[in-house]
Motif scaffolding. Sequence first.
Motif, PDB file in Angstrom:
ATOM      1  N   ASN A 140       1.063  15.392  16.307  1.00 29.02           N
ATOM      2  CA  ASN A 140       0.541  16.689  15.853  1.00 29.02           C
ATOM      3  C   ASN A 140      -0.534  16.511  14.787  1.00 29.02           C
ATOM      4  N   TRP A 141      -0.306  15.575  13.864  1.00 25.10           N
ATOM      5  CA  TRP A 141      -1.309  15.336  12.821  1.00 25.10           C
ATOM      6  C   TRP A 141      -2.617  14.858  13.438  1.00 25.10           C
TER       7      TRP A 141
ATOM      8  N   MET B 268       0.849  -1.167   0.000  1.00 26.54           N
ATOM      9  CA  MET B 268       0.000   0.000   0.000  1.00 26.54           C
ATOM     10  C   MET B 268       0.902   1.240   0.000  1.00 26.54           C
ATOM     11  N   PRO B 269       0.639   2.186  -0.866  1.00 27.32           N
ATOM     12  CA  PRO B 269       1.466   3.387  -0.903  1.00 27.32           C
ATOM     13  C   PRO B 269       1.209   4.275   0.314  1.00 27.32           C
ATOM     14  N   ASP B 270       2.229   4.994   0.720  1.00 32.20           N
ATOM     15  CA  ASP B 270       2.100   5.946   1.812  1.00 32.20           C
ATOM     16  C   ASP B 270       1.640   7.288   1.260  1.00 32.20           C
ATOM     17  N   LEU B 271       0.915   8.025   2.080  1.00 34.43           N
ATOM     18  CA  LEU B 271       0.548   9.388   1.729  1.00 34.43           C
ATOM     19  C   LEU B 271       1.582  10.334   2.316  1.00 34.43           C
ATOM     20  N   ASN B 272       1.822  11.425   1.645  1.00 35.27           N
ATOM     21  CA  ASN B 272       2.785  12.411   2.112  1.00 35.27           C
ATOM     22  C   ASN B 272       2.053  13.431   2.990  1.00 35.27           C
ATOM     23  N   PHE B 273       2.029  13.189   4.299  1.00 37.32           N
ATOM     24  CA  PHE B 273       1.324  14.075   5.218  1.00 37.32           C
ATOM     25  C   PHE B 273       2.056  15.402   5.437  1.00 37.32           C
ATOM     26  N   ASP B 274       3.235  15.561   4.869  1.00 40.29           N
ATOM     27  CA  ASP B 274       3.907  16.856   4.881  1.00 40.29           C
ATOM     28  C   ASP B 274       3.292  17.795   3.839  1.00 40.29           C
ATOM     29  N   ASN B 275       2.543  17.236   2.908  1.00 40.35           N
ATOM     30  CA  ASN B 275       1.909  18.006   1.846  1.00 40.35           C
ATOM     31  C   ASN B 275       0.559  18.526   2.339  1.00 40.35           C
ATOM     32  N   LYS B 276       0.398  19.840   2.353  1.00 40.53           N
ATOM     33  CA  LYS B 276      -0.850  20.446   2.851  1.00 40.53           C
ATOM     34  C   LYS B 276      -2.069  20.027   2.043  1.00 40.53           C
ATOM     35  N   LYS B 277      -1.890  19.758   0.756  1.00 37.32           N
ATOM     36  CA  LYS B 277      -3.014  19.319  -0.076  1.00 37.32           C
ATOM     37  C   LYS B 277      -3.488  17.932   0.348  1.00 37.32           C
ATOM     38  N   VAL B 278      -2.563  17.065   0.746  1.00 37.70           N
ATOM     39  CA  VAL B 278      -2.934  15.728   1.229  1.00 37.70           C
ATOM     40  C   VAL B 278      -3.727  15.859   2.522  1.00 37.70           C
ATOM     41  N   ARG B 279      -3.238  16.667   3.450  1.00 34.30           N
ATOM     42  CA  ARG B 279      -3.926  16.869   4.726  1.00 34.30           C
ATOM     43  C   ARG B 279      -5.329  17.430   4.492  1.00 34.30           C
ATOM     44  N   LYS B 280      -5.439  18.382   3.581  1.00 31.11           N
ATOM     45  CA  LYS B 280      -6.739  18.979   3.267  1.00 31.11           C
ATOM     46  C   LYS B 280      -7.697  17.924   2.698  1.00 31.11           C
ATOM     47  N   GLU B 281      -7.191  17.067   1.829  1.00 28.77           N
ATOM     48  CA  GLU B 281      -8.027  16.027   1.223  1.00 28.77           C
ATOM     49  C   GLU B 281      -8.497  15.006   2.274  1.00 28.77           C
TER      50      GLU B 281
ATOM     51  N   ARG C 136     -12.253   4.300  12.622  1.00 29.93           N
ATOM     52  CA  ARG C 136     -11.306   3.287  13.052  1.00 29.93           C
ATOM     53  C   ARG C 136      -9.962   3.645  12.426  1.00 29.93           C
ATOM     54  N   LEU C 137      -8.952   3.794  13.255  1.00 32.98           N
ATOM     55  CA  LEU C 137      -7.655   4.271  12.777  1.00 32.98           C
ATOM     56  C   LEU C 137      -6.592   3.205  12.957  1.00 32.98           C
ATOM     57  N   ASP C 138      -6.644   2.196  12.111  1.00 30.53           N
ATOM     58  CA  ASP C 138      -5.614   1.160  12.124  1.00 30.53           C
ATOM     59  C   ASP C 138      -4.281   1.771  11.703  1.00 30.53           C
ATOM     60  N   ALA C 139      -3.240   1.340  12.332  1.00 32.01           N
ATOM     61  CA  ALA C 139      -1.872   1.773  11.996  1.00 32.01           C
ATOM     62  C   ALA C 139      -1.696   3.279  12.133  1.00 32.01           C
ATOM     63  N   ALA C 140      -2.409   3.884  13.068  1.00 33.70           N
ATOM     64  CA  ALA C 140      -2.351   5.336  13.262  1.00 33.70           C
ATOM     65  C   ALA C 140      -0.952   5.823  13.611  1.00 33.70           C
ATOM     66  N   MET C 141      -0.156   4.957  14.206  1.00 37.32           N
ATOM     67  CA  MET C 141       1.196   5.374  14.600  1.00 37.32           C
ATOM     68  C   MET C 141       2.171   5.398  13.434  1.00 37.32           C
ATOM     69  N   HIS C 142       1.721   4.986  12.256  1.00 42.33           N
ATOM     70  CA  HIS C 142       2.616   4.884  11.100  1.00 42.33           C
ATOM     71  C   HIS C 142       2.430   6.006  10.076  1.00 42.33           C
ATOM     72  N   ILE C 143       1.849   7.128  10.489  1.00 40.11           N
ATOM     73  CA  ILE C 143       1.675   8.256   9.567  1.00 40.11           C
ATOM     74  C   ILE C 143       3.040   8.798   9.144  1.00 40.11           C
ATOM     75  N   TYR C 144       3.925   8.920  10.113  1.00 34.69           N
ATOM     76  CA  TYR C 144       5.305   9.354   9.870  1.00 34.69           C
ATOM     77  C   TYR C 144       6.242   8.247  10.354  1.00 34.69           C
ATOM     78  N   PRO C 145       7.493   8.262   9.948  1.00 36.75           N
ATOM     79  CA  PRO C 145       8.462   7.259  10.412  1.00 36.75           C
ATOM     80  C   PRO C 145       8.636   7.323  11.936  1.00 36.75           C
ATOM     81  N   PRO C 146       9.170   6.262  12.534  1.00 35.23           N
ATOM     82  CA  PRO C 146       9.332   6.203  13.990  1.00 35.23           C
ATOM     83  C   PRO C 146      10.132   7.362  14.594  1.00 35.23           C
TER      84      PRO C 146
END
Length: 66
Positions: A49-50, A1-14, A31-41
């Motif tokens: 923050n997200w 599964m591809p990762d989303l770039n949460f550093d991109n404001k357009k991704v966060r907005k979407e 339900r937020l599976d894998a919520a700890m994996h938004i950014y690297p460890p």
Amino acid sequence: MPDLNFDNKKVRKEIKKIAKYWLDKGVDGFRLDAAMHIYPPNRVQDTLNWWKEFGDYCRSIKKMYI
């Protein structure tokens, strides 16, 4: 599964736009599976923050309990 770039404001907005769609449909939460994996460890604070930003946004649309 591809990762989303949460550093991109357009991704966060979407992501927020998608959440609003479902909140407007009447869902009470997500339900937020894998919520700890938004950014690297090594970026735990960015992940926290997200989720704070996302939670605040969702509560601004619909009063929810934590």
